[in-house]
Motif scaffolding. Structure first.
Motif, PDB file in Angstrom:
ATOM      1  N   TYR A  63       0.923   4.935   1.568  1.00 47.10           N
ATOM      2  CA  TYR A  63       0.341   5.763   2.621  1.00 47.10           C
ATOM      3  C   TYR A  63       0.937   7.166   2.580  1.00 47.10           C
ATOM      4  O   TYR A  63       2.019   7.384   2.021  1.00 47.10           O
ATOM      5  N   GLU A 105      -4.367   6.159   3.411  1.00 47.28           N
ATOM      6  CA  GLU A 105      -4.095   5.231   2.318  1.00 47.28           C
ATOM      7  C   GLU A 105      -4.387   5.924   0.982  1.00 47.28           C
ATOM      8  O   GLU A 105      -5.514   6.348   0.721  1.00 47.28           O
ATOM      9  N   LYS A 121       0.833  -1.197   0.000  1.00 44.85           N
ATOM     10  CA  LYS A 121       0.000   0.000   0.000  1.00 44.85           C
ATOM     11  C   LYS A 121       0.869   1.250   0.000  1.00 44.85           C
ATOM     12  O   LYS A 121       2.027   1.216   0.421  1.00 44.85           O
ATOM     13  N   ASP A 164       4.990  -1.769   2.370  1.00 46.13           N
ATOM     14  CA  ASP A 164       4.304  -0.526   2.058  1.00 46.13           C
ATOM     15  C   ASP A 164       5.273   0.645   1.879  1.00 46.13           C
ATOM     16  O   ASP A 164       6.413   0.608   2.343  1.00 46.13           O
TER      17      ASP A 164
END
Length: 333
Positions: free
Chosen positions: A5, A305, A3, A30
């Motif tokens: 962020y 996110e 992800k 991430d």
């Protein structure tokens, strides 16, 4: 799936915020965007970069106004809300050597980032990938564009001239600490520095987009908002002078952005303009995220996110159907 962020305005000169970021959990797959205002000192950058590069696979950073400050040993400044108060100054403990002003201070910040492997506005734009597709999930690709654009005092009414802009703000007792601590050297003014940065970034963006693959999204990152209509700070509305430039009003469409990430306002919100998602991702001063803490949320829960996307994300076409000028206020998350 990895992800992407984002968070900004950590302000770790406050011990409470400094301690709070050390409660972040590991995110080995991430990537994190730090969108400015980590703190005023190089040691603040060292602290944040050393921590986040251990916790995240990759870290991007853009400067805010606080990173650019030159803090003389005897200077007293107000620390809250970036607003100077001639009657109630609060002492800021000592800072950087006096020679680190303007571009020199910025480049020293870039040097610190480079030491930790953090990507800055001076580096090549990189393509982030959510994965390699081996797990069978769709891979999201995005060109990450960290920018340093500053401001030129143009977020003001049409009938207020540039020459009268500071007086206009002072009519409501508002003047940013930047006026004392953010020096434009070697440029004559902050306006001139801003315009030089705009020209440089425009050229780089045009070149990068010409090489971009069609299925790659674009994330623009700038500490200051790109559009004046995204500023809502009722307690100090004339602080808008120090919040950006009208010259970037159409950059989200001109440069094919899918998401624009910013901070500075300490007002967490999500907006849509022309089908483009705008994310204000500030943490803020300790008192400004007290409500989130009362709900059991820490810095971990306030990471925003960006991709694959928050629960309320909608595609560009859907954004237009639902109301393109929608705003989701995220005061506590």
């Amino acid at each position: 799936m990895g992800k992407l962020y984002a968070i900004s305005d950590l302000h770790i000169s406050y011990k409470f915020n400094h301690d709070a970021i050390h409660l972040l959990k590991p995110h080995p797959d991430d990537t994190l965007i730090l969108a400015g205002d980590i703190g005023e000192k190089l040691e603040h950058l060292h602290t944040a970069f050393a921590l986040t590069t251990k916790l995240f696979k990759q870290v991007f950073w853009v400067p805010g106004n606080h990173e650019l400050y030159t803090l003389p040993h005897s200077r007293e400044v107000a620390k809250d809300d970036n607003v100077m108060s001639p009657t109630t100054p609060a002492e800021v403990k000592v800072a950087e050597p006096d020679h680190l002003r303007g571009e020199l201070k910025y480049l020293e910040c870039v040097k610190v980032a480079n030491e930790h492997g953090v990507v800055t506005p001076e580096d090549e734009y990189l393509t982030w990938r959510s994965g390699d597709g081996s797990d069978g999930e769709e891979v999201v690709k995005a060109l990450i564009v960290p920018m340093f654009l500053l401001y030129d005092y143009s977020f003001r009414p049409d009938d207020v001239s540039r020459e009268n802009a500071l007086d206009w703000a002072m009519e409501t007792h508002v003047q940013a600490t930047d006026e004392a601590l953010l020096h434009p050297d070697p440029h004559l003014t902050r306006d001139a520095w801003c315009h030089a940065l705009l020209q440089k970034t425009e050229e780089r963006l045009q070149s990068a987009l010409a090489k971009k693959e069609p299925d790659t999204k674009v994330v623009l990152i700038n500490h200051w908002p790109l559009r004046e209509d995204l500023i809502c700070i009722p307690s100090i509305p004339r602080f808008s002078l120090w919040c950006g430039t009208k010259k970037t009003d159409d950059w989200h469409t001109r440069f094919q952005a899918d998401v624009v990430v910013s901070g500075h306002l300490h007002v967490r919100r999500t907006d849509w303009r022309d089908g483009v998602r705008f994310e204000e991702v500030s943490l803020g001063y300790p008192r400004q995220w007290e409500g989130a803490r009362e709900q059991g949320k820490g810095v971990e829960e306030l990471l925003r996110e960006i991709f694959p996307g928050p629960y309320e994300q909608v595609e560009k076409g859907e954004a237009l159907k639902l109301g393109d000028r929608r705003t989701i206020w995220r005061r506590n998350g």
